[in-house]
Design a protein around this motif. Sequence first.
Motif, mmCIF file in Angstrom:
data_model
loop_
_atom_site.group_PDB
_atom_site.id
_atom_site.type_symbol
_atom_site.label_atom_id
_atom_site.label_comp_id
_atom_site.label_asym_id
_atom_site.label_seq_id
_atom_site.Cartn_x
_atom_site.Cartn_y
_atom_site.Cartn_z
ATOM 1 N N THR A 33 -28.259 69.715 76.094
ATOM 2 C CA THR A 33 -26.716 69.313 76.627
ATOM 3 C C THR A 33 -26.781 68.109 77.450
ATOM 4 O OG1 THR A 33 -26.336 71.580 76.618
ATOM 5 C CG2 THR A 33 -24.760 69.936 77.584
ATOM 6 N N LEU A 34 -27.754 67.635 78.252
ATOM 7 C CA LEU A 34 -27.665 66.592 79.089
ATOM 8 C C LEU A 34 -27.972 65.255 78.171
ATOM 9 C CD1 LEU A 34 -27.806 65.030 81.570
ATOM 10 C CD2 LEU A 34 -30.264 65.639 81.761
ATOM 11 N N ILE A 35 -28.917 65.448 77.208
ATOM 12 C CA ILE A 35 -29.296 64.433 76.218
ATOM 13 C C ILE A 35 -28.201 64.095 75.393
ATOM 14 C CG2 ILE A 35 -30.439 63.839 74.313
ATOM 15 C CD1 ILE A 35 -32.947 65.504 75.249
ATOM 16 N N GLY A 36 -27.393 64.955 74.777
ATOM 17 C CA GLY A 36 -26.068 64.740 74.083
ATOM 18 C C GLY A 36 -24.904 64.126 75.054
ATOM 19 N N ARG A 83 -25.487 62.135 77.531
ATOM 20 C CA ARG A 83 -25.960 60.722 78.254
ATOM 21 C C ARG A 83 -26.402 59.898 77.328
ATOM 22 N NH1 ARG A 83 -26.682 56.941 80.917
ATOM 23 N NH2 ARG A 83 -28.160 56.610 82.536
ATOM 24 N N PHE A 84 -26.766 60.221 76.213
ATOM 25 C CA PHE A 84 -27.239 59.261 75.087
ATOM 26 C C PHE A 84 -26.656 59.403 73.835
ATOM 27 C CE2 PHE A 84 -30.878 60.473 78.227
ATOM 28 C CZ PHE A 84 -31.032 59.181 78.471
ATOM 29 N N HIS A 85 -25.734 60.613 73.603
ATOM 30 C CA HIS A 85 -25.051 60.811 72.332
ATOM 31 C C HIS A 85 -25.922 60.907 70.987
ATOM 32 C CE1 HIS A 85 -21.415 59.885 74.773
ATOM 33 N NE2 HIS A 85 -21.809 58.663 74.952
ATOM 34 N N VAL A 86 -26.969 61.736 71.480
ATOM 35 C CA VAL A 86 -27.932 61.944 70.575
ATOM 36 C C VAL A 86 -27.953 63.628 70.223
ATOM 37 C CG1 VAL A 86 -30.215 61.670 69.862
ATOM 38 C CG2 VAL A 86 -29.517 59.937 70.899
ATOM 39 N N SER A 87 -28.292 63.986 69.185
ATOM 40 C CA SER A 87 -28.351 65.471 68.974
ATOM 41 C C SER A 87 -29.643 65.872 68.664
ATOM 42 C CB SER A 87 -27.457 66.095 67.827
ATOM 43 O OG SER A 87 -27.498 67.277 67.615
ATOM 44 N N TYR A 88 -30.311 67.021 69.626
ATOM 45 C CA TYR A 88 -31.415 67.427 69.392
ATOM 46 C C TYR A 88 -31.232 69.136 69.252
ATOM 47 C CZ TYR A 88 -34.649 63.705 70.518
ATOM 48 O OH TYR A 88 -35.524 62.569 70.559
ATOM 49 N N THR A 89 -31.962 69.791 68.637
ATOM 50 C CA THR A 89 -32.162 70.928 68.601
ATOM 51 C C THR A 89 -33.001 71.512 69.757
ATOM 52 O OG1 THR A 89 -34.172 71.406 67.427
ATOM 53 C CG2 THR A 89 -32.215 71.387 65.995
ATOM 54 N N VAL A 90 -32.924 72.970 70.342
ATOM 55 C CA VAL A 90 -33.864 73.284 71.223
ATOM 56 C C VAL A 90 -35.303 73.016 70.955
ATOM 57 C CG1 VAL A 90 -34.220 75.157 72.837
ATOM 58 C CG2 VAL A 90 -31.961 74.939 72.109
ATOM 59 N N GLN A 91 -35.585 73.472 69.786
ATOM 60 C CA GLN A 91 -37.055 73.230 69.399
ATOM 61 C C GLN A 91 -37.321 71.795 69.612
ATOM 62 O OE1 GLN A 91 -34.986 75.031 67.865
ATOM 63 N NE2 GLN A 91 -35.612 76.851 67.576
ATOM 64 N N GLY A 92 -36.555 70.737 69.274
ATOM 65 C CA GLY A 92 -36.679 69.192 69.300
ATOM 66 C C GLY A 92 -36.860 68.709 70.577
ATOM 67 N N VAL A 93 -36.179 69.472 71.520
ATOM 68 C CA VAL A 93 -36.104 69.071 73.052
ATOM 69 C C VAL A 93 -37.636 69.332 73.407
ATOM 70 C CG1 VAL A 93 -35.250 69.395 75.350
ATOM 71 C CG2 VAL A 93 -33.643 69.233 73.487
ATOM 72 N N TRP A 94 -37.917 70.755 73.152
ATOM 73 C CA TRP A 94 -39.352 70.997 73.470
ATOM 74 C C TRP A 94 -40.386 70.303 73.020
ATOM 75 C CZ3 TRP A 94 -42.101 72.883 76.979
ATOM 76 C CH2 TRP A 94 -43.285 73.395 76.671
ATOM 77 N N LYS A 95 -40.436 69.655 71.854
ATOM 78 C CA LYS A 95 -41.162 68.718 71.063
ATOM 79 C C LYS A 95 -41.116 67.512 72.061
ATOM 80 C CE LYS A 95 -41.435 70.955 66.728
ATOM 81 N NZ LYS A 95 -41.212 71.041 65.331
ATOM 82 N N LEU A 96 -39.989 67.020 71.970
ATOM 83 C CA LEU A 96 -39.738 65.834 72.835
ATOM 84 C C LEU A 96 -40.405 65.536 74.264
ATOM 85 C CD1 LEU A 96 -38.433 62.757 73.086
ATOM 86 C CD2 LEU A 96 -36.735 64.105 74.094
ATOM 87 N N LEU A 97 -40.142 66.771 75.000
ATOM 88 C CA LEU A 97 -41.064 66.819 76.103
ATOM 89 C C LEU A 97 -42.419 66.989 76.488
ATOM 90 C CD1 LEU A 97 -38.331 69.211 77.873
ATOM 91 C CD2 LEU A 97 -38.453 66.865 78.393
#
Length: 161
Positions: free
Chosen positions: A107-110, A112-126
């Motif tokens: 939610t914070l990424i969406g 702040r940066f107007h970029v959509s990630y899935t929950v799994q995508g956030v985990w991979k990014l981190l």
Amino acid sequence: MRYAQGGGFTAQEQQRRERVRLAAAERFERGDGNRVIAADLRVTVRSVERWRQALRQGGSAGLESKGPQSVPRLGERQFAQLERELEKGPLAHGWEDQRWTLARIKTLIGRRFHVSYTVQGVWKLLRRNGWSCQQPVRRAIERDDGAVEVWKKQVWPQVKA
């Protein structure tokens, strides 16, 4: 928490893995079997089979590194901004407690940066950027650290003896 070395493969690691594939290609030309090559290069037989097939279909270019599987939607500068936002804590962003969850970070990424990630995508990014999962320590509200220290120093030695 961040790992000191960061996450994912470095450019050197990708090059090392490519050298292993090209060494296997030389062994294919000599006529060595898959099991022998796998044992010598310390890889699985299935990997050697895939490399042999890639060599047949695309030549030595088929064994070259293709780079990362996906390009992150957040650049390095944006991820640095995200880290600063995460350091502020969830309270600063409107949540009621001090726990960062993947859904909250999404939610914070969406926002702040107007970029959509899935929950799994956030985990991979981190993970790609060296973060790890941390579980909060649960302690009783009534805990008295002073009393615990006294017990460890005075009572425990007597009980242990």
